[in-house]
Each structure stands twice: as C-alpha cells, then as structure tokens.
Design a protein around this motif. Structure first.
Motif, PDB file in Angstrom:
ATOM      1  N   THR A 169       0.842  -1.190   0.000  1.00 46.50           N
ATOM      2  CA  THR A 169       0.000   0.000   0.000  1.00 46.50           C
ATOM      3  C   THR A 169       0.880   1.243   0.000  1.00 46.50           C
ATOM      4  O   THR A 169       2.017   1.195   0.450  1.00 46.50           O
ATOM      5  N   TYR A 170       0.339   2.299  -0.529  1.00 49.54           N
ATOM      6  CA  TYR A 170       1.019   3.596  -0.456  1.00 49.54           C
ATOM      7  C   TYR A 170      -0.025   4.679  -0.296  1.00 49.54           C
ATOM      8  O   TYR A 170      -1.196   4.487  -0.626  1.00 49.54           O
ATOM      9  N   HIS A 171       0.410   5.802   0.253  1.00 43.98           N
ATOM     10  CA  HIS A 171      -0.472   6.950   0.442  1.00 43.98           C
ATOM     11  C   HIS A 171      -0.080   8.007  -0.577  1.00 43.98           C
ATOM     12  O   HIS A 171       1.072   8.400  -0.655  1.00 43.98           O
ATOM     13  N   TYR A 172      -1.033   8.436  -1.381  1.00 46.19           N
ATOM     14  CA  TYR A 172      -0.763   9.457  -2.389  1.00 46.19           C
ATOM     15  C   TYR A 172      -1.442  10.761  -2.008  1.00 46.19           C
ATOM     16  O   TYR A 172      -2.436  10.772  -1.264  1.00 46.19           O
TER      17      TYR A 172
ATOM     18  N   PRO B 126      -3.211   0.180  -3.479  1.00 50.98           N
ATOM     19  CA  PRO B 126      -2.204  -0.892  -3.495  1.00 50.98           C
ATOM     20  C   PRO B 126      -1.039  -0.513  -4.413  1.00 50.98           C
ATOM     21  O   PRO B 126      -1.229   0.195  -5.396  1.00 50.98           O
ATOM     22  N   LEU B 127       0.153  -0.982  -4.091  1.00 52.14           N
ATOM     23  CA  LEU B 127       1.323  -0.724  -4.930  1.00 52.14           C
ATOM     24  C   LEU B 127       1.158  -1.387  -6.295  1.00 52.14           C
ATOM     25  O   LEU B 127       1.487  -0.803  -7.329  1.00 52.14           O
TER      26      LEU B 127
ATOM     27  N   ALA C  76       1.805   1.140 -11.561  1.00 55.83           N
ATOM     28  CA  ALA C  76       1.855   2.592 -11.400  1.00 55.83           C
ATOM     29  C   ALA C  76       1.640   3.303 -12.731  1.00 55.83           C
ATOM     30  O   ALA C  76       2.154   2.869 -13.755  1.00 55.83           O
ATOM     31  N   THR C  77       0.880   4.379 -12.701  1.00 58.35           N
ATOM     32  CA  THR C  77       0.738   5.215 -13.900  1.00 58.35           C
ATOM     33  C   THR C  77       1.843   6.263 -13.863  1.00 58.35           C
ATOM     34  O   THR C  77       2.305   6.644 -12.798  1.00 58.35           O
TER      35      THR C  77
ATOM     36  N   LEU D 140       6.635   3.928  -7.320  1.00 56.16           N
ATOM     37  CA  LEU D 140       5.710   4.521  -6.346  1.00 56.16           C
ATOM     38  C   LEU D 140       6.412   4.880  -5.042  1.00 56.16           C
ATOM     39  O   LEU D 140       6.104   5.899  -4.427  1.00 56.16           O
ATOM     40  N   ARG D 141       7.350   4.074  -4.616  1.00 58.48           N
ATOM     41  CA  ARG D 141       8.104   4.385  -3.381  1.00 58.48           C
ATOM     42  C   ARG D 141       8.974   5.616  -3.571  1.00 58.48           C
ATOM     43  O   ARG D 141       9.177   6.374  -2.636  1.00 58.48           O
ATOM     44  N   ASP D 142       9.503   5.797  -4.773  1.00 60.73           N
ATOM     45  CA  ASP D 142      10.297   6.999  -5.066  1.00 60.73           C
ATOM     46  C   ASP D 142       9.393   8.230  -5.150  1.00 60.73           C
ATOM     47  O   ASP D 142       9.755   9.315  -4.693  1.00 60.73           O
ATOM     48  N   LEU D 143       8.205   8.067  -5.733  1.00 60.73           N
ATOM     49  CA  LEU D 143       7.258   9.160  -5.903  1.00 60.73           C
ATOM     50  C   LEU D 143       6.616   9.582  -4.581  1.00 60.73           C
ATOM     51  O   LEU D 143       6.378  10.758  -4.329  1.00 60.73           O
TER      52      LEU D 143
END
Length: 142
Positions: free
Chosen positions: A58-61, A72-73, A88-89, A135-138
């Motif tokens: 999971t990630y928070h955007y 979800p990642l 990821a887009t 996504l982790r970098d973003l």
C-alpha cells in the motif's frame, strides 16, 4: 464542498474466497498463478481492495489538488472479459518493458491480458518491481 470519498479501499474480505467465485475455471487457475507471482515478487500478502481488486502493499498518495488516499502498490483482478493488471501510472519505463511482455492491451492505469500463458512471467515480475520502486520513489513517506 463535499469531501471526496475513495471508492476502492482495502477490505478484510478473503482473497481465496473471491478467487473461488470466479466463474471461469481457466481464469480461476490463472488468478491463483498470479496470486503466487505477485506475492512472491512483491513480498506483500494479498489483500482485497474494493469488491474485485487483489492488491499487494500500500502507499499513500497526495495530489497537488489536495486529493489524497491509499492504494495498493500493484494488483490484479480476474474480470469476466480480461484479467486486469494494476501498475503505477506515469512510469516511463513501463512502456519499454511492455514491449517484451507478450500479448496484452492497455488503458491508462491497467494492462489487460486474456491468460497468463500469453505473457512472459519474468517480464511480469519486472513490471511488479518497477511499479513498486516507482511509487516508493514518488511517495517516499510510505
């Protein structure tokens, strides 16, 4: 102004129970194969997101507009017509990697396949890892 309510949220519904309800035996078999590949590659346990997406990690955007949420990642959904794969887009590497993927179509955020036999599983693993890294970098706070 009404606050946006995120439709697709992590639920506590069972992943295996969901897969068992997939009508097509072939699609069900592919869903179990994808479940194994995604869990093994991502290192995350599968969780249901909304009624039909199997997500991993999971990630928070948070967008410039102020809209934010959790997602979800990576993930997939064995839908009636095709199997949707969620990556990821905005990841420019994705298009290059997809050239080696096999038979697929794609939309803005999804890659659609008919069956696992149509794709290169090693390239799928690359796409999973690329998406998680992107996504982790973003969104580094995750």
């Amino acid at each position: 102004m009404a606050r946006y309510e995120q439709k697709t949220k992590e639920t506590d519904h069972g992943v295996v129970e969901f897969i068992e309800k997939v009508d097509s035996p072939k699609k069900r078999k592919d869903a179990y194969k994808l479940l194994e590949i995604f869990e093994e590659t991502s290192g995350f346990e599968a969780k249901m997101w909304g009624p039909s997406i199997i997500g991993f990690g999971t990630y928070h955007y948070k967008y410039a507009t102020g809209h934010e949420g959790d997602a979800p990642l990576v993930g997939f959904s064995p839908r009636k017509a095709k199997i949707s794969l969620y990556f990821a887009t905005g990841d420019t590497e994705r298009e290059e990697t997809l050239k080696r993927f096999g038979k697929y179509t794609s939309g803005k955020s999804c890659v659609y396949i008919n069956k696992v036999d149509d794709i290169d599983v090693e390239v799928l693993k690359e796409l999973i890892n690329q998406s998680i890294t992107f996504l982790r970098d973003l969104y580094p706070s995750n």
